[in-house]
Design a protein around this motif. Structure first.
Motif, mmCIF file in Angstrom:
data_model
loop_
_atom_site.group_PDB
_atom_site.id
_atom_site.type_symbol
_atom_site.label_atom_id
_atom_site.label_comp_id
_atom_site.label_asym_id
_atom_site.label_seq_id
_atom_site.Cartn_x
_atom_site.Cartn_y
_atom_site.Cartn_z
ATOM 1 N N ASP A 105 1.151 -1.370 0.214
ATOM 2 C CA ASP A 105 -0.027 -0.053 0.053
ATOM 3 C C ASP A 105 0.648 1.124 0.045
ATOM 4 O OD1 ASP A 105 -2.434 -1.690 0.267
ATOM 5 O OD2 ASP A 105 -2.083 -1.857 2.127
ATOM 6 N N HIS A 106 0.541 2.219 -1.007
ATOM 7 C CA HIS A 106 1.055 3.526 -0.748
ATOM 8 C C HIS A 106 0.951 4.488 0.408
ATOM 9 C CE1 HIS A 106 3.599 6.503 -3.024
ATOM 10 N NE2 HIS A 106 2.430 7.283 -2.871
ATOM 11 N N THR A 107 -0.429 4.428 0.948
ATOM 12 C CA THR A 107 -0.899 5.114 2.006
ATOM 13 C C THR A 107 -1.275 4.085 2.960
ATOM 14 O OG1 THR A 107 -1.073 7.008 0.583
ATOM 15 C CG2 THR A 107 -2.314 7.147 2.640
ATOM 16 N N ARG A 108 -0.842 4.553 4.211
ATOM 17 C CA ARG A 108 -1.327 3.605 5.198
ATOM 18 C C ARG A 108 -1.620 4.593 6.445
ATOM 19 N NH1 ARG A 108 3.164 -0.693 6.319
ATOM 20 N NH2 ARG A 108 4.439 0.974 5.574
ATOM 21 N N ALA A 109 -2.534 4.036 7.127
ATOM 22 C CA ALA A 109 -3.064 4.850 8.525
ATOM 23 C C ALA A 109 -2.616 3.939 9.648
ATOM 24 C CB ALA A 109 -4.547 5.038 8.389
ATOM 25 N N PHE A 110 -2.119 4.734 10.960
ATOM 26 C CA PHE A 110 -1.918 4.189 12.059
ATOM 27 C C PHE A 110 -2.401 4.904 13.222
ATOM 28 C CE2 PHE A 110 1.697 3.145 8.916
ATOM 29 C CZ PHE A 110 1.412 1.743 8.909
ATOM 30 N N SER A 111 -2.420 4.162 14.316
ATOM 31 C CA SER A 111 -2.774 4.858 15.642
ATOM 32 C C SER A 111 -1.748 4.198 16.647
ATOM 33 C CB SER A 111 -3.985 4.550 15.893
ATOM 34 O OG SER A 111 -4.449 5.342 17.090
ATOM 35 N N GLU A 112 -0.862 5.022 17.219
ATOM 36 C CA GLU A 112 0.120 4.561 18.360
ATOM 37 C C GLU A 112 -0.098 5.456 19.478
ATOM 38 O OE1 GLU A 112 2.424 2.372 17.792
ATOM 39 O OE2 GLU A 112 2.024 1.742 15.684
ATOM 40 N N GLU A 113 0.328 4.629 20.601
ATOM 41 C CA GLU A 113 0.259 5.278 22.050
ATOM 42 C C GLU A 113 1.868 5.530 22.537
ATOM 43 O OE1 GLU A 113 -2.608 3.932 25.249
ATOM 44 O OE2 GLU A 113 -0.888 3.039 25.834
ATOM 45 N N ILE A 114 1.960 6.829 23.082
ATOM 46 C CA ILE A 114 3.145 7.348 23.650
ATOM 47 C C ILE A 114 2.948 7.271 25.089
ATOM 48 C CG2 ILE A 114 4.952 8.995 23.512
ATOM 49 C CD1 ILE A 114 3.763 9.815 21.019
ATOM 50 N N PRO A 115 3.936 6.635 25.927
ATOM 51 C CA PRO A 115 3.926 6.956 27.202
ATOM 52 C C PRO A 115 4.715 8.235 27.432
ATOM 53 C CG PRO A 115 5.515 5.578 26.571
ATOM 54 C CD PRO A 115 4.956 5.624 25.340
ATOM 55 N N THR A 116 3.962 9.044 28.475
ATOM 56 C CA THR A 116 4.453 10.512 28.647
ATOM 57 C C THR A 116 4.969 10.489 30.364
ATOM 58 O OG1 THR A 116 2.273 11.200 29.246
ATOM 59 C CG2 THR A 116 2.850 11.598 27.095
ATOM 60 N N LEU A 117 5.758 11.472 30.467
ATOM 61 C CA LEU A 117 6.212 11.806 31.852
ATOM 62 C C LEU A 117 5.379 12.774 32.526
ATOM 63 C CD1 LEU A 117 9.977 12.217 30.809
ATOM 64 C CD2 LEU A 117 8.894 10.087 31.898
ATOM 65 N N ALA A 118 4.600 13.563 31.698
ATOM 66 C CA ALA A 118 3.502 14.751 32.263
ATOM 67 C C ALA A 118 2.515 14.528 31.474
ATOM 68 C CB ALA A 118 4.313 15.939 32.479
ATOM 69 N N LEU A 119 1.355 15.509 31.830
ATOM 70 C CA LEU A 119 0.199 15.740 31.020
ATOM 71 C C LEU A 119 0.738 16.337 29.669
ATOM 72 C CD1 LEU A 119 -2.828 15.308 30.921
ATOM 73 C CD2 LEU A 119 -3.200 17.486 31.839
ATOM 74 N N ALA A 120 0.148 15.387 28.503
ATOM 75 C CA ALA A 120 0.500 16.057 27.026
ATOM 76 C C ALA A 120 -0.734 17.051 26.815
ATOM 77 C CB ALA A 120 0.802 15.067 26.222
ATOM 78 N N THR A 121 -0.760 17.890 26.050
ATOM 79 C CA THR A 121 -1.666 18.505 25.327
ATOM 80 C C THR A 121 -1.630 18.560 23.916
ATOM 81 O OG1 THR A 121 -0.265 20.489 25.164
ATOM 82 C CG2 THR A 121 -1.537 20.366 27.253
ATOM 83 N N THR A 122 -0.577 17.775 23.237
ATOM 84 C CA THR A 122 -0.720 17.610 21.834
ATOM 85 C C THR A 122 0.170 16.153 21.653
ATOM 86 O OG1 THR A 122 -0.338 18.468 19.684
ATOM 87 C CG2 THR A 122 1.174 19.136 21.149
ATOM 88 N N GLY A 123 0.044 15.789 20.539
ATOM 89 C CA GLY A 123 0.915 14.737 19.903
ATOM 90 C C GLY A 123 0.842 14.847 18.395
ATOM 91 N N PHE A 124 2.056 14.318 17.778
ATOM 92 C CA PHE A 124 2.009 14.667 16.416
ATOM 93 C C PHE A 124 3.387 13.512 15.930
ATOM 94 C CE2 PHE A 124 4.414 17.595 18.736
ATOM 95 C CZ PHE A 124 5.782 17.753 17.937
ATOM 96 N N VAL A 125 3.237 13.589 14.375
ATOM 97 C CA VAL A 125 4.549 12.761 13.866
ATOM 98 C C VAL A 125 5.632 13.820 13.780
ATOM 99 C CG1 VAL A 125 5.437 11.622 12.094
ATOM 100 C CG2 VAL A 125 2.922 11.066 12.647
ATOM 101 N N ASN A 126 6.779 13.546 14.330
ATOM 102 C CA ASN A 126 7.990 14.591 14.355
ATOM 103 C C ASN A 126 8.511 14.501 12.732
ATOM 104 O OD1 ASN A 126 10.663 15.586 14.285
ATOM 105 N ND2 ASN A 126 10.168 15.970 16.395
ATOM 106 N N SER A 127 8.729 13.055 12.264
ATOM 107 C CA SER A 127 9.439 12.890 10.892
ATOM 108 C C SER A 127 9.296 11.605 10.511
ATOM 109 C CB SER A 127 10.731 13.193 10.891
ATOM 110 O OG SER A 127 11.712 12.604 11.838
ATOM 111 N N CYS A 128 9.268 10.915 9.288
ATOM 112 C CA CYS A 128 9.286 9.653 8.877
ATOM 113 C C CYS A 128 10.265 9.425 7.951
ATOM 114 C CB CYS A 128 7.838 9.270 8.380
ATOM 115 S SG CYS A 128 6.684 9.051 9.449
ATOM 116 N N TRP A 129 10.980 8.409 7.716
ATOM 117 C CA TRP A 129 11.972 8.014 6.901
ATOM 118 C C TRP A 129 12.107 6.633 6.576
ATOM 119 C CZ3 TRP A 129 12.310 9.121 11.984
ATOM 120 C CH2 TRP A 129 12.983 7.783 12.897
ATOM 121 N N VAL A 130 12.503 6.297 5.262
ATOM 122 C CA VAL A 130 13.001 4.782 4.885
ATOM 123 C C VAL A 130 14.344 4.484 5.777
ATOM 124 C CG1 VAL A 130 13.162 3.288 3.221
ATOM 125 C CG2 VAL A 130 11.678 5.098 2.714
ATOM 126 N N PRO A 131 14.205 3.302 6.490
ATOM 127 C CA PRO A 131 15.454 3.115 7.185
ATOM 128 C C PRO A 131 16.484 2.400 6.344
ATOM 129 C CG PRO A 131 13.839 2.009 7.870
ATOM 130 C CD PRO A 131 13.081 2.721 7.106
#
Length: 131
Positions: A105-131
């Motif tokens: 698939d050329h385009t895919r959708a995901f949902s990921e959980e991030i553990p945090t150290l404090a209450l977060a007010t936003t979440g986003f993708v910082n960057s993506c790359w081909v390893p």
């Protein structure tokens, strides 16, 4: 009295039409080669690029945030993404690198959980790359 034209003829300083044609031909070939090289570099970079689009986030509690996003990547290539959670002062309170296997698939959708150290007010993708 000797004229400038006679001196040029005597010492070989005349410009022949053939010399001018050769010069402009070389300039034209170099210009075409540079244009092709620039075009190929642009196409090659775009073929291997990965783009991401944030589609949402949900703060579960003070220790977790869930991020939803889509990635567009080259077919058949694995992808890695750095996802991030920030607090209200834009400080990073959670960070995670997730890796996805190659897909047809050329385009895919995901949902990921991030553990945090404090209450977060936003979440986003910082960057993506081909390893």
């Amino acid at each position: 009295m000797t004229t400038q034209a006679q001196l040029d003829d005597r010492y070989g300083r005349t410009r022949s039409p053939r010399r001018r044609i050769v010069l402009w031909s070389v300039v034209g070939v170099v210009a075409v080669a540079l244009t092709v090289a620039l075009g190929w570099t642009t196409v090659a970079n775009n073929l291997a690029s990965v783009t991401s689009t944030d589609t949402g986030f949900a703060v579960t509690d003070a220790e977790r945030v869930t991020i939803s996003f889509q990635i567009t990547a080259p077919v058949g290539q694995p992808v890695a993404c750095a996802i991030e959670a920030q607090d209200e002062e834009h400080g990073t309170v959670g960070w995670r690198v997730v890796e996805y296997p190659a897909s047809e698939d050329h385009t895919r959708a995901f949902s990921e959980e991030i553990p945090t150290l404090a209450l977060a007010t936003t979440g986003f993708v910082n960057s993506c790359w081909v390893p």
